[in-house]
Write a protein that holds these residues in place. Sequence first.
Motif, PDB file in Angstrom:
ATOM      1  N   LEU A 109      38.546 -49.376  28.007  1.00  0.00           N
ATOM      2  CA  LEU A 109      38.005 -49.966  29.604  1.00  0.00           C
ATOM      3  C   LEU A 109      37.895 -48.647  30.552  1.00  0.00           C
ATOM      4  CD1 LEU A 109      40.430 -53.542  29.930  1.00  0.00           C
ATOM      5  CD2 LEU A 109      37.732 -53.523  29.261  1.00  0.00           C
ATOM      6  N   ILE A 110      39.119 -48.168  30.421  1.00  0.00           N
ATOM      7  CA  ILE A 110      39.184 -47.530  31.307  1.00  0.00           C
ATOM      8  C   ILE A 110      37.959 -46.483  31.156  1.00  0.00           C
ATOM      9  CG2 ILE A 110      40.136 -44.828  31.284  1.00  0.00           C
ATOM     10  CD1 ILE A 110      43.060 -45.537  30.698  1.00  0.00           C
ATOM     11  N   TYR A 111      37.384 -46.001  30.184  1.00  0.00           N
ATOM     12  CA  TYR A 111      36.370 -45.435  29.749  1.00  0.00           C
ATOM     13  C   TYR A 111      34.591 -46.291  29.484  1.00  0.00           C
ATOM     14  CZ  TYR A 111      38.720 -41.574  28.001  1.00  0.00           C
ATOM     15  OH  TYR A 111      40.019 -40.075  27.889  1.00  0.00           O
ATOM     16  N   TYR A 112      35.303 -47.684  29.817  1.00  0.00           N
ATOM     17  CA  TYR A 112      33.972 -48.257  29.386  1.00  0.00           C
ATOM     18  C   TYR A 112      33.106 -48.169  31.191  1.00  0.00           C
ATOM     19  CZ  TYR A 112      31.250 -52.805  29.338  1.00  0.00           C
ATOM     20  OH  TYR A 112      30.068 -53.628  29.004  1.00  0.00           O
ATOM     21  N   ASN A 113      33.945 -48.319  32.208  1.00  0.00           N
ATOM     22  CA  ASN A 113      34.035 -48.175  33.006  1.00  0.00           C
ATOM     23  C   ASN A 113      33.003 -46.982  33.365  1.00  0.00           C
ATOM     24  OD1 ASN A 113      34.732 -50.501  33.970  1.00  0.00           O
ATOM     25  ND2 ASN A 113      36.871 -49.804  34.007  1.00  0.00           N
ATOM     26  N   THR A 114      33.340 -45.562  32.807  1.00  0.00           N
ATOM     27  CA  THR A 114      31.523 -44.800  33.574  1.00  0.00           C
ATOM     28  C   THR A 114      30.528 -45.587  33.016  1.00  0.00           C
ATOM     29  OG1 THR A 114      32.168 -44.112  30.714  1.00  0.00           O
ATOM     30  CG2 THR A 114      33.713 -43.071  31.919  1.00  0.00           C
ATOM     31  N   GLY A 115      30.048 -46.001  32.696  1.00  0.00           N
ATOM     32  CA  GLY A 115      28.396 -46.628  32.300  1.00  0.00           C
ATOM     33  C   GLY A 115      28.167 -46.025  31.767  1.00  0.00           C
ATOM     34  N   PHE A 116      28.695 -44.739  30.775  1.00  0.00           N
ATOM     35  CA  PHE A 116      27.726 -44.458  30.283  1.00  0.00           C
ATOM     36  C   PHE A 116      27.673 -45.030  28.614  1.00  0.00           C
ATOM     37  CE2 PHE A 116      28.461 -40.975  32.865  1.00  0.00           C
ATOM     38  CZ  PHE A 116      27.728 -40.298  32.954  1.00  0.00           C
ATOM     39  N   PHE A 117      28.228 -46.051  27.865  1.00  0.00           N
ATOM     40  CA  PHE A 117      27.657 -46.569  27.006  1.00  0.00           C
ATOM     41  C   PHE A 117      27.871 -48.171  27.341  1.00  0.00           C
ATOM     42  CE2 PHE A 117      32.099 -45.558  26.659  1.00  0.00           C
ATOM     43  CZ  PHE A 117      32.727 -46.813  26.454  1.00  0.00           C
ATOM     44  N   ASN A 118      26.910 -49.064  26.695  1.00  0.00           N
ATOM     45  CA  ASN A 118      27.394 -50.156  26.531  1.00  0.00           C
ATOM     46  C   ASN A 118      27.903 -50.904  24.805  1.00  0.00           C
ATOM     47  OD1 ASN A 118      25.665 -50.268  23.865  1.00  0.00           O
ATOM     48  ND2 ASN A 118      23.701 -50.316  26.012  1.00  0.00           N
ATOM     49  N   VAL A 119      28.290 -52.173  25.428  1.00  0.00           N
ATOM     50  CA  VAL A 119      29.057 -52.455  24.394  1.00  0.00           C
ATOM     51  C   VAL A 119      28.685 -52.870  22.741  1.00  0.00           C
ATOM     52  CG1 VAL A 119      29.999 -55.256  23.509  1.00  0.00           C
ATOM     53  CG2 VAL A 119      30.315 -54.528  26.219  1.00  0.00           C
ATOM     54  N   LEU A 120      26.936 -52.138  22.833  1.00  0.00           N
ATOM     55  CA  LEU A 120      26.652 -52.585  21.149  1.00  0.00           C
ATOM     56  C   LEU A 120      26.802 -51.174  20.884  1.00  0.00           C
ATOM     57  CD1 LEU A 120      25.708 -54.088  18.714  1.00  0.00           C
ATOM     58  CD2 LEU A 120      22.619 -53.353  20.124  1.00  0.00           C
ATOM     59  N   GLU A 121      26.698 -50.369  21.388  1.00  0.00           N
ATOM     60  CA  GLU A 121      26.475 -48.480  21.254  1.00  0.00           C
ATOM     61  C   GLU A 121      28.115 -48.836  21.048  1.00  0.00           C
ATOM     62  OE1 GLU A 121      23.466 -45.920  23.867  1.00  0.00           O
ATOM     63  OE2 GLU A 121      25.438 -47.306  25.020  1.00  0.00           O
ATOM     64  N   GLN A 122      29.084 -49.420  21.453  1.00  0.00           N
ATOM     65  CA  GLN A 122      30.671 -48.800  21.032  1.00  0.00           C
ATOM     66  C   GLN A 122      31.509 -49.409  19.826  1.00  0.00           C
ATOM     67  OE1 GLN A 122      33.998 -50.241  24.344  1.00  0.00           O
ATOM     68  NE2 GLN A 122      35.333 -49.680  22.175  1.00  0.00           N
ATOM     69  N   MET A 123      30.354 -50.396  19.473  1.00  0.00           N
ATOM     70  CA  MET A 123      30.710 -51.450  18.676  1.00  0.00           C
ATOM     71  C   MET A 123      30.645 -50.773  16.718  1.00  0.00           C
ATOM     72  SD  MET A 123      29.967 -55.789  17.869  1.00  0.00           S
ATOM     73  CE  MET A 123      30.552 -56.564  16.545  1.00  0.00           C
ATOM     74  N   LEU A 124      29.212 -50.235  17.044  1.00  0.00           N
ATOM     75  CA  LEU A 124      28.096 -49.902  16.106  1.00  0.00           C
ATOM     76  C   LEU A 124      29.258 -48.608  16.004  1.00  0.00           C
ATOM     77  CD1 LEU A 124      26.280 -49.294  13.933  1.00  0.00           C
ATOM     78  CD2 LEU A 124      24.504 -48.335  15.291  1.00  0.00           C
TER      79      LEU A 124
ATOM     80  N   LEU B 204      32.483 -42.160  24.413  1.00  0.00           N
ATOM     81  CA  LEU B 204      33.097 -42.692  23.643  1.00  0.00           C
ATOM     82  C   LEU B 204      34.078 -41.780  22.640  1.00  0.00           C
ATOM     83  CD1 LEU B 204      29.492 -44.555  22.536  1.00  0.00           C
ATOM     84  CD2 LEU B 204      31.775 -45.363  23.119  1.00  0.00           C
ATOM     85  N   GLN B 205      34.024 -40.488  22.284  1.00  0.00           N
ATOM     86  CA  GLN B 205      35.398 -40.439  21.814  1.00  0.00           C
ATOM     87  C   GLN B 205      36.273 -39.684  22.226  1.00  0.00           C
ATOM     88  OE1 GLN B 205      33.687 -36.355  20.000  1.00  0.00           O
ATOM     89  NE2 GLN B 205      31.965 -36.907  18.248  1.00  0.00           N
ATOM     90  N   GLY B 206      36.241 -40.044  23.656  1.00  0.00           N
ATOM     91  CA  GLY B 206      37.374 -40.445  24.278  1.00  0.00           C
ATOM     92  C   GLY B 206      38.176 -41.750  24.212  1.00  0.00           C
ATOM     93  N   ILE B 207      37.263 -42.031  23.396  1.00  0.00           N
ATOM     94  CA  ILE B 207      38.460 -43.372  22.994  1.00  0.00           C
ATOM     95  C   ILE B 207      38.190 -43.212  21.474  1.00  0.00           C
ATOM     96  CG2 ILE B 207      37.939 -45.754  22.155  1.00  0.00           C
ATOM     97  CD1 ILE B 207      35.810 -46.600  24.914  1.00  0.00           C
ATOM     98  N   GLN B 208      38.010 -43.039  20.354  1.00  0.00           N
ATOM     99  CA  GLN B 208      38.307 -42.726  20.192  1.00  0.00           C
ATOM    100  C   GLN B 208      39.393 -41.618  19.179  1.00  0.00           C
ATOM    101  OE1 GLN B 208      35.293 -42.636  16.961  1.00  0.00           O
ATOM    102  NE2 GLN B 208      34.484 -44.546  17.494  1.00  0.00           N
ATOM    103  N   SER B 209      39.296 -40.343  20.136  1.00  0.00           N
ATOM    104  CA  SER B 209      40.358 -39.321  20.030  1.00  0.00           C
ATOM    105  C   SER B 209      41.939 -40.156  20.274  1.00  0.00           C
ATOM    106  CB  SER B 209      39.740 -38.235  20.855  1.00  0.00           C
ATOM    107  OG  SER B 209      39.262 -38.132  21.202  1.00  0.00           O
TER     108      SER B 209
END
Length: 488
Positions: free
Chosen positions: A446-461, A189-194
């Motif tokens: 999408l690149i990081y979501y494909n790791t499967g380590f987090f779900n949509v709700l966790e990313q959105m929150l 998630l921090q890969g996405i955000q950073s």
Amino acid sequence: MSAPEIKVKKVKSPFELKMQFFGLPAALIVFGLFYSTPVPVGLSYAGKMALGVFLTALILWVTESIPNYTVSLLVIVALPLLGVWEEEKAMGVLGYEVIWLTFAAFIIASGMEKSGLAKRLALNLITRFGKSANSILLLLMATNFLIAFVVPSTTARAAMMFPIVLLVIEAFGTTLNDPKNNLGKLLALQGIQSNNLSTGAIVTATSAQIMAIGFIKDLTGQNISWTYWFIASAPVTILTLLASFFIGKLLFKIPASNAKINLSLLEEERKNLGKMSLVEKKALVIFGITIALWAIDTRQIHLFGFQLSLVMVAILSAALFFMPYLGILKWKEAKISWNLLIFACGAYAAGVALDETGVAAWGLNALFAHLGIENMSFTVIFAVIMLIASFSHFIFTSKTVRTIILIPTIIGIANATGINPVALALPAAFCISDTITLPPHSKVNLIYYNTGFFNVLEQMLYGTLVLLAKWGLMIIASLTWFRFIGLV
């Protein structure tokens, strides 16, 4: 561990498929209505049709009923055909500075990607300073921030950093089957955000921001330099990244048993790179020259007796990457997204035509008369606009489409209320890359979501909380830092 090539193809949801199916009929209906209805009071025929062309194109861009570059080509034809804009002006958009800057950015990104310099930088930082989970998380943020200077593409940076993040996850011994895999969540998630948030600090880090300063220059006459953008936005970006770190730590606590790292995998990957190659050294020299010229900006004339604009420096850098002996690229190796360039041309033409035909001023004056926005304080207007700019990616996932809609509209709002338009438009441009709340909002997600380590709700929150923190920081900056540097 060798990372495979990353290819992400967005899978359309049922709703998006319905939008795609109904988009073309809806666009044709909208165009027909504008073509057949009388000219509204206070608006010219050219203005009416400029708005009709823009809204028709916008529906097609958002629904993706036909390719975006095809829509842009049709826009270029429609503007002179319908008497909105002269043919020379419509075709002349291809020669605008913003298009050349975007073109050069593709070449620079190709050169830096080929060199592998960013990967070496990331591995050196992590293996040298990464001693714990906290230090690794902070280092990955810092690395994404530094690489944003070097690689002007969010997707290219994600493709470089993603394999390293996977190596780090493996080095910590974190697996998907671990019920306490919060470290994996945070790393992804921090890969996405950073990646996305760091983009806001460097104007050349994504083409949408380049387009934004093009709009600001053409619609206000004020030129935003690379250095001024960085000085204004970097403090907010750094504080937002720190907020992201602490919010993530509160949301996803890391057990002590998951905080130990085995650096051998990363050390091995770093050693496999060997000594810095000649290609890397050349890329370092070329981009060092580029950054230096961007940074000294107006001081060039005192140092060299001439001054190269932001665009000319980028074109010079692109040329150096192709130079025999000095450069590292051949033309066929340059990953130039011609479809994005054509898309940008049509989008830019439609946006500028709205302003030149007086549509923006006409519409905004009518809107403000009902809202009474002229009675609002600057701080309230600023807060509302920044909230819209940051969270508008929920509606318009494309950074380019958001830029086309937001920046000219915000400049119109500023002009109608007597506010310096740059004081609203430039901070709004700092929010263009705030696409961190849902997986479909960018390829990086999408690149990081494909790791499967987090779900949509966790990313959105997580993303929503961080963007609210950034919103608060932007308001504080409007009362402090932005005033100090003369932006507000």
